[in-house]
Design a protein around this motif. Structure first.
Motif, PDB file in Angstrom:
ATOM      1  N   SER A 248       0.812  -1.220   0.000  1.00  0.00           N
ATOM      2  CA  SER A 248       0.000   0.000   0.000  1.00  0.00           C
ATOM      3  C   SER A 248       0.845   1.269   0.000  1.00  0.00           C
ATOM      4  O   SER A 248       0.428   2.296  -0.541  1.00  0.00           O
ATOM      5  CB  SER A 248      -0.933   0.011   1.216  1.00  0.00           C
ATOM      6  N   HIS A 249       2.035   1.223   0.625  1.00  0.00           N
ATOM      7  CA  HIS A 249       2.874   2.415   0.798  1.00  0.00           C
ATOM      8  C   HIS A 249       4.338   2.033   0.552  1.00  0.00           C
ATOM      9  O   HIS A 249       5.153   2.013   1.479  1.00  0.00           O
ATOM     10  CB  HIS A 249       2.704   2.989   2.212  1.00  0.00           C
ATOM     11  N   PHE A 250       4.663   1.750  -0.687  1.00  0.00           N
ATOM     12  CA  PHE A 250       5.983   1.214  -0.997  1.00  0.00           C
ATOM     13  C   PHE A 250       7.096   2.191  -0.648  1.00  0.00           C
ATOM     14  O   PHE A 250       8.055   1.841   0.048  1.00  0.00           O
ATOM     15  CB  PHE A 250       6.066   0.835  -2.481  1.00  0.00           C
ATOM     16  N   GLU A 251       7.002   3.425  -1.122  1.00  0.00           N
ATOM     17  CA  GLU A 251       8.072   4.396  -0.873  1.00  0.00           C
ATOM     18  C   GLU A 251       8.215   4.692   0.616  1.00  0.00           C
ATOM     19  O   GLU A 251       9.327   4.803   1.134  1.00  0.00           O
ATOM     20  CB  GLU A 251       7.818   5.689  -1.655  1.00  0.00           C
ATOM     21  N   GLU A 252       7.081   4.803   1.297  1.00  0.00           N
ATOM     22  CA  GLU A 252       7.137   5.079   2.724  1.00  0.00           C
ATOM     23  C   GLU A 252       7.740   3.898   3.493  1.00  0.00           C
ATOM     24  O   GLU A 252       8.474   4.091   4.468  1.00  0.00           O
ATOM     25  CB  GLU A 252       5.738   5.391   3.256  1.00  0.00           C
ATOM     26  N   PHE A 253       7.419   2.687   3.059  1.00  0.00           N
ATOM     27  CA  PHE A 253       7.992   1.507   3.700  1.00  0.00           C
ATOM     28  C   PHE A 253       9.509   1.483   3.543  1.00  0.00           C
ATOM     29  O   PHE A 253      10.249   1.308   4.515  1.00  0.00           O
ATOM     30  CB  PHE A 253       7.391   0.230   3.110  1.00  0.00           C
ATOM     31  N   THR A 254       9.990   1.660   2.334  1.00  0.00           N
ATOM     32  CA  THR A 254      11.435   1.611   2.128  1.00  0.00           C
ATOM     33  C   THR A 254      12.134   2.764   2.838  1.00  0.00           C
ATOM     34  O   THR A 254      13.235   2.597   3.374  1.00  0.00           O
ATOM     35  CB  THR A 254      11.778   1.602   0.630  1.00  0.00           C
ATOM     36  N   ALA A 255      11.479   3.921   2.896  1.00  0.00           N
ATOM     37  CA  ALA A 255      12.070   5.051   3.608  1.00  0.00           C
ATOM     38  C   ALA A 255      12.142   4.799   5.108  1.00  0.00           C
ATOM     39  O   ALA A 255      12.993   5.373   5.802  1.00  0.00           O
ATOM     40  CB  ALA A 255      11.273   6.325   3.344  1.00  0.00           C
ATOM     41  N   SER A 256      11.287   3.915   5.612  1.00  0.00           N
ATOM     42  CA  SER A 256      11.273   3.647   7.050  1.00  0.00           C
ATOM     43  C   SER A 256      12.394   2.717   7.481  1.00  0.00           C
ATOM     44  O   SER A 256      12.615   2.541   8.678  1.00  0.00           O
ATOM     45  CB  SER A 256       9.915   3.053   7.462  1.00  0.00           C
TER      46      SER A 256
END
Length: 256
Positions: free
Chosen positions: A240-248
């Motif tokens: 659902s939130h690929f960029e946010e996941f990788t940024a985390s």
């Protein structure tokens, strides 16, 4: 069935039987990916190439009863963890530096295996590693079978999970076709248990989380776990939130 079995893997490294030379001067960075219940190694289809570009060898496993891995009607978390450790040791040299991500059920297996794997990075996604045991095996198997049948339809998946892409839905439908309900039902029909995350581990939670209570997240933080949140994300955060996941997880993805 022995306590340890070799699991099917998507492995971006060299074939294990070629005798290819290994550079022993520096550790080989290996990313180990463990999917959630009713998923498969393919669930990480979008994550794998990004980690490859970051210089990792990636090993994504099909956990027991999932994908193309063996079935085990007597499965426990300890048996699943032993199979992960055995498979990793079969595929990589002893000096490899492991960085691991486990999602949901895979996060519990990762916690149980971490004492032997000793990962440099251990990321647990939307799970407190515990299982409530003593559930009715037949009823649970039937429930899993119904869910499995629903999930084999990509259109049903996209209707119930509108954040899925067409590829996400196809991958998860294929995983459902290969899922063995009896293997996974064995986990909750047994004694259950809890496998604490090691201090220094990372816990990624959607905010809000439907799986992890605030009190459990606070207890994890008090135990030395770094709790991070992704606002508005679904249980499978990277869908659902690929960029946010990788940024985390800049420790692995280098995006923060």
């Amino acid at each position: 069935m022995t306590d340890r079995m070799l699991l099917n893997a998507i492995d971006t490294g060299p074939p294990i039987d070629t005798g290819a030379p290994i550079n022993t001067a520096t550790p080989n960075r290996t990313a180990l990916l463990l999917h959630g219940l009713m998923g498969s190694a393919e669930s990480w289809w979008r994550v794998i190439p990004l980690l490859e570009r970051r210089g990792y060898r990636v090993i994504a496993l099909d956990l027991p009863g999932h994908g193309l891995s063996p079935r085990d009607p007597d499965l426990t978390i300890e048996r699943a963890a032993a199979s992960v450790v055995e498979t990793v040791r079969h595929r990589v040299a002893g000096h490899a530096e492991i960085h691991a991500i486990g999602h949901s059920y895979g996060a519990t297996v990762l916690a149980a295996a971490s004492g032997r794997l000793r990962p440099a990075t251990a990321v647990h996604v939307d799970a407190i590693p515990r299982i409530t045991g003593g559930q009715d095996r037949r009823a649970l198997t039937e429930r899993y079978e119904q869910d499995r049948r629903n999930r084999t339809d990509p259109d049903w998946l996209r209707a119930t999970r509108p954040y899925y892409s067409a590829t996400d839905a196809a991958v998860e439908a294929r995983a459902a076709e290969r899922f063995d309900p009896a293997t996974s039902a064995s986990l909750s029909a047994g004694a259950g248990g809890e496998w604490p995350m090691r201090p220094g581990s990372i816990l990624i939670l959607p905010d809000p989380s439907g799986r992890v209570a605030d009190a459990d997240a606070r207890n994890a933080a008090r135990g030395g776990v770094d709790v991070r949140t992704v606002p508005g994300a679904a249980h499978t955060v990277w869908y659902s939130h690929f960029e946010e996941f990788t940024a985390s997880v800049p420790e692995m993805f280098g995006t923060r």
